[in-house]
Design an enzyme around this catalytic site. Structure first.
Site, PDB file in Angstrom:
ATOM      1  N   ARG A  26       0.828  -1.210   0.000  1.00 44.45           N
ATOM      2  CA  ARG A  26       0.000   0.000   0.000  1.00 44.45           C
ATOM      3  C   ARG A  26       0.861   1.258   0.000  1.00 44.45           C
ATOM      4  NH1 ARG A  26      -3.701  -1.018   5.068  1.00 44.45           N
ATOM      5  NH2 ARG A  26      -1.643  -1.635   5.780  1.00 44.45           N
ATOM      6  N   ASN A  44      -6.053  -2.939   1.935  1.00 41.32           N
ATOM      7  CA  ASN A  44      -6.004  -4.395   2.013  1.00 41.32           C
ATOM      8  C   ASN A  44      -7.434  -4.924   2.093  1.00 41.32           C
ATOM      9  OD1 ASN A  44      -3.208  -4.596   2.050  1.00 41.32           O
ATOM     10  ND2 ASN A  44      -3.064  -4.649   4.266  1.00 41.32           N
TER      11      ASN A  44
END
Length: 101
Positions: A26, A44
């Site tokens: 990320r 996620n």
């Protein structure tokens, strides 16, 4: 500014499969998106994938799509990436690229 194909704003949803959680995916996605001047988000999922949305000029979005499919973060292992709901937009829905918890 010309409204050439590469300048047209588009929005596309993405999901990346493989070893993409716990490998700073990320953080790297956010950094790459910002570097390209894109906006959107990344998070996620409970299924072990990473998903989000990209918005910006077509040429930059294409570059980011390739990055999501082939590169990712250094410790990630990408099996595949899927892209859905691509559409032309008149203006950006976000002001920056965010990591969603």
């Amino acid at each position: 500014m010309s409204m050439a194909e590469g300048d047209t704003l588009i929005s596309v949803d993405y999901e990346v499969f493989g070893k993409v959680q716990g490998v700073f995916f990320r953080k790297y996605t956010q950094a790459e998106g910002k570097k390209l001047g894109l906006v959107g988000w990344v998070q996620n999922t409970d299924q072990g994938t990473v998903q989000g949305q990209l918005q910006g000029p077509t040429s930059k979005v294409r570059h980011m799509q390739e990055w999501l499919e082939t590169k990712g973060s250094p410790k990630s292992h990408i099996d595949r990436a899927s892209f859905n709901n691509e559409k032309v937009i008149l203006k950006l829905d976000y002001s920056d690229f965010q990591i969603v918890k």
